[in-house]
Design a protein around this motif. Structure first.
Motif, PDB file in Angstrom:
ATOM      1  N   GLY A  75       0.795  -1.231   0.000  1.00 35.97           N
ATOM      2  CA  GLY A  75       0.000   0.000   0.000  1.00 35.97           C
ATOM      3  C   GLY A  75       0.821   1.271   0.000  1.00 35.97           C
ATOM      4  O   GLY A  75       0.363   2.290  -0.490  1.00 35.97           O
ATOM      5  N   LEU A  76       2.028   1.232   0.550  1.00 37.04           N
ATOM      6  CA  LEU A  76       2.840   2.449   0.635  1.00 37.04           C
ATOM      7  C   LEU A  76       4.307   2.120   0.365  1.00 37.04           C
ATOM      8  O   LEU A  76       4.765   1.003   0.631  1.00 37.04           O
ATOM      9  N   THR A  77       5.011   3.112  -0.103  1.00 33.41           N
ATOM     10  CA  THR A  77       6.409   2.945  -0.506  1.00 33.41           C
ATOM     11  C   THR A  77       7.313   2.300   0.554  1.00 33.41           C
ATOM     12  O   THR A  77       8.031   1.345   0.240  1.00 33.41           O
ATOM     13  N   PRO A 105       7.140   9.082  -2.317  1.00 35.33           N
ATOM     14  CA  PRO A 105       6.332   9.510  -3.470  1.00 35.33           C
ATOM     15  C   PRO A 105       6.127  11.023  -3.509  1.00 35.33           C
ATOM     16  O   PRO A 105       6.064  11.614  -4.597  1.00 35.33           O
ATOM     17  N   TYR A 158       7.672  12.112   2.187  1.00 33.93           N
ATOM     18  CA  TYR A 158       8.311  10.792   2.056  1.00 33.93           C
ATOM     19  C   TYR A 158       8.413  10.480   0.569  1.00 33.93           C
ATOM     20  O   TYR A 158       8.018  11.294  -0.269  1.00 33.93           O
ATOM     21  N   PHE A 212      -8.180   4.346  -8.163  1.00 30.05           N
ATOM     22  CA  PHE A 212      -6.957   3.917  -8.861  1.00 30.05           C
ATOM     23  C   PHE A 212      -6.265   2.776  -8.134  1.00 30.05           C
ATOM     24  O   PHE A 212      -5.568   1.965  -8.759  1.00 30.05           O
ATOM     25  N   ALA A 252       1.993   1.193  -4.287  1.00 26.70           N
ATOM     26  CA  ALA A 252       3.056   2.168  -4.010  1.00 26.70           C
ATOM     27  C   ALA A 252       3.613   2.782  -5.297  1.00 26.70           C
ATOM     28  O   ALA A 252       3.662   2.126  -6.338  1.00 26.70           O
ATOM     29  N   GLY A 253       4.049   4.066  -5.193  1.00 30.12           N
ATOM     30  CA  GLY A 253       4.361   4.806  -6.408  1.00 30.12           C
ATOM     31  C   GLY A 253       5.690   5.529  -6.483  1.00 30.12           C
ATOM     32  O   GLY A 253       5.894   6.349  -7.382  1.00 30.12           O
ATOM     33  N   PRO A 262      -0.938  11.008  -0.026  1.00 27.67           N
ATOM     34  CA  PRO A 262      -1.303   9.627  -0.345  1.00 27.67           C
ATOM     35  C   PRO A 262      -2.807   9.396  -0.240  1.00 27.67           C
ATOM     36  O   PRO A 262      -3.474  10.056   0.555  1.00 27.67           O
ATOM     37  N   SER A 263      -3.291   8.471  -1.019  1.00 27.76           N
ATOM     38  CA  SER A 263      -4.700   8.097  -1.037  1.00 27.76           C
ATOM     39  C   SER A 263      -5.206   7.913   0.396  1.00 27.76           C
ATOM     40  O   SER A 263      -4.584   7.218   1.190  1.00 27.76           O
ATOM     41  N   ASP A 288      -4.420  11.540  -6.550  1.00 24.67           N
ATOM     42  CA  ASP A 288      -4.521  10.979  -5.195  1.00 24.67           C
ATOM     43  C   ASP A 288      -5.368  11.852  -4.271  1.00 24.67           C
ATOM     44  O   ASP A 288      -6.024  11.348  -3.367  1.00 24.67           O
ATOM     45  N   MET A 312       1.392   2.881 -10.482  1.00 24.26           N
ATOM     46  CA  MET A 312       1.837   4.055 -11.242  1.00 24.26           C
ATOM     47  C   MET A 312       3.103   4.549 -10.565  1.00 24.26           C
ATOM     48  O   MET A 312       3.443   4.090  -9.493  1.00 24.26           O
TER      49      MET A 312
HETATM   50  C1  PHB Z   1       3.128   5.400  -1.784  1.00 22.76           C
HETATM   51  O1  PHB Z   1       3.386   5.325  -0.559  1.00 22.76           O
HETATM   52  O2  PHB Z   1       3.932   5.056  -2.649  1.00 22.76           O
HETATM   53  C2  PHB Z   1       1.800   5.939  -2.195  1.00 22.76           C
HETATM   54  C3  PHB Z   1       0.706   5.780  -1.350  1.00 22.76           C
HETATM   55  C4  PHB Z   1      -0.518   6.303  -1.719  1.00 22.76           C
HETATM   56  C5  PHB Z   1      -0.652   6.986  -2.919  1.00 22.76           C
HETATM   57  C6  PHB Z   1       0.428   7.121  -3.776  1.00 22.76           C
HETATM   58  C7  PHB Z   1       1.656   6.603  -3.408  1.00 22.76           C
HETATM   59  O3  PHB Z   1      -1.844   7.515  -3.251  1.00 22.76           O
END
Ligand code: PHB
Length: 389
Positions: A100-102, A172, A170, A303, A124-125, A224-225, A252, A141
């Motif tokens: 879910g997160l980087t 992203p 952080y 998304f 994660a993006g 983040p979302s 987001d 993405m």
């Molecule tokens: C991320 O932590 O990579 C991340 C989380 C939520 C988002 C986009 C990137 O909406």
């Protein structure tokens, strides 16, 4: 006679071996935040993964598929890593998925490498994630991928001359900031300041006050979302729009999951992203209808959901291509270069980088006939690769 018995016995043994091998399911370990501040991400991904299995069956090339869903809470990288380790060692999963997160994807990368297990990043993006293990493949993405078009659009088409960036502090967020500053400046725009807000429990108010004082034409946002509603609320409270400051950002912030609960303050906002519930295609119409039906109309796919849906597609197709008993390396090879039409539009996995190549849309939030607000796409950058940072 004796010979016949021996042959028959041998054949039975072989069959038993084949049957027991076929009977062992192929396990997908899906690690997502189902609780905590980012639970919406996990819920979206889980619903989409289950929908994919409902539509495509729980057997691929004769092998049963088992989805093991694990809640990592979304905030502790060490917890995600430990869950991944258990899934690999005890459950013997064939694929790790979710993230879910980087920071959670970063922490798990060494597990994928050591165990040679494909790791499908569905959410994660941060651009550099795919470089953390040769076993990582991404179906979400990257922040530079969705942000670069926004920077260009703002300066060239949006009539925006000056901007302030405000991002979650952080990976992203840093990527989004760099990509926006680079693209907006190169297209002639001026960035007045770049502000970073703590990622956990953010209070945007003091940062928004600073933006109000600077009075740029636009405020570019990445959160983040899950955090979009708080930001929108505080943006409205400070009446930045009343000061002539336009809000722009990556999708987001106007997440489809949160939009139904937002009011008129969320109208007319320009964002860029790879998916909108309102994406106009037959594939997406069918997807949205099926997703709504499966969730008893309680959720609108965002998304994150397509990251999960397409991640499942990638795993299913790799199993079909490489065979039901393929090992991690063979599955990974099958995933590289895979192309398909997703609810988001056409997409592919770059065989060199293992990252997603997809169309990025510029959208405006509008109230549509059903009375809800949607991100309506009006421009597209085709087959856009992660430009990096
Ligand atoms: C991320 O932590 O990579 C991340 C989380 C939520 C988002 C986009 C990137 O909406």
């Amino acid at each position: 006679m004796k010979k016949f018995v021996k042959v028959a016995l041998a054949a039975t043994c072989l069959m038993t071996a084949a049957v027991s091998q076929a009977a062992e399911p192929f396990k997908i370990g899906l690690i997502i935040p189902m609780t905590g501040p980012f639970a919406s991400t996990g819920k979206q991904i889980e619903a989409a993964a289950r929908l994919y299995m409902q539509q495509n069956g729980d057997e691929v090339a004769g092998r049963k598929i088992e989805l093991i869903v694990k809640d990592d809470g979304g905030v502790q990288p060490e917890a995600t890593k430990r869950i991944a380790q258990e899934l690999v060692v005890q459950d013997k999963v064939g694929v790790l998925a979710g993230f879910g997160l980087t920071p959670l994807a970063f922490a798990t990368a060494p597990i994928a490498t050591q165990s040679k297990t494909p790791m499908v990043v569905m959410a994660a993006g941060t651009s550099s994630i795919v470089q953390k293990s040769p076993y990582i493949v991404r179906t979400s993405m990257t922040l530079p991928q969705v942000t670069a078009p926004m920077g260009q659009w703002a300066a060239k088409e949006g009539g925006i001359k000056s901007a302030v960036t405000l991002i979650a502090d952080y990976g992203p967020g840093h990527d989004a900031e760099k990509a926006f500053v680079k693209n907006f400046s190169e297209a002639g725009g001026k960035v007045l300041d770049s502000l970073r807000v703590p990622m956990q429990n953010p209070d945007f108010s003091p940062f928004l006050q600073r933006v109000r004082d600077l009075k740029p034409d636009a405020l570019f946002i990445f959160v983040p979302s899950g955090q979009g509603s708080t930001l929108m609320k505080q943006f409205t409270e400070r009446n930045l729009a009343g000061q002539g400051i336009k809000l722009i950002g990556t999708g987001d912030v106007l997440d489809d999951d949160l939009l139904p609960a937002m009011g008129d303050e969320a109208l007319g906002i320009i964002t860029s992203q790879h998916y909108s519930t309102a994406h106009d295609s037959p594939e997406n119409k069918a997807y949205v209808e099926a997703f709504r039906k499966m969730t008893n109309n309680s959720m609108r796919p965002n998304f994150m959901s397509v990251g999960g849906y397409d991640g499942m597609h990638l795993i299913y197709e790799a199993l079909k291509k490489a065979g039901p008993n393929a090992n991690g390396d063979q599955l990974l090879a099958a995933m590289k270069g895979m192309k398909w039409v997703s609810p988001r539009g056409p997409m592919q996995i770059d065989p060199e980088t293992r990252d997603v190549v997809q169309d990025i849309y510029i959208r405006r939030s509008e109230r549509l006939a059903d009375g809800q607000i949607y991100n309506v796409e009006f421009d597209v950058i085709k087959e856009f690769k992660d430009p990096g940072i």
